[in-house]
Design a protein around this motif. Sequence first.
Motif: not given
Length: 83
Positions: A37-45
């Motif tokens: 589930k971790c995207t390193e916040c890519v796409g969000h922040y």
Amino acid sequence: MALMITDECINCDVCEPECPNEAIYPGEEIYEIDPNKCTECVGHYDTPQCVEVCPVDCIPKDPEHVETEDMLMIKYKLLTGKE
């Protein structure tokens, strides 16, 4: 690559609510991050929010889950259903 929480974690509870993918959860002893589930916040922040708020700097990249930014963006799109 996904992030991980090391045993320097003090269970301060500030990282969990910051995760837009709900990848952070309480483990047996410390908080943990679900690498699926971790995207390193890519796409969000622009930066990982858990790293920004962690008071003890215990959230490095997970060497066991190496991913490029493109791979993280694909994961973000799969998790959110966004194109």
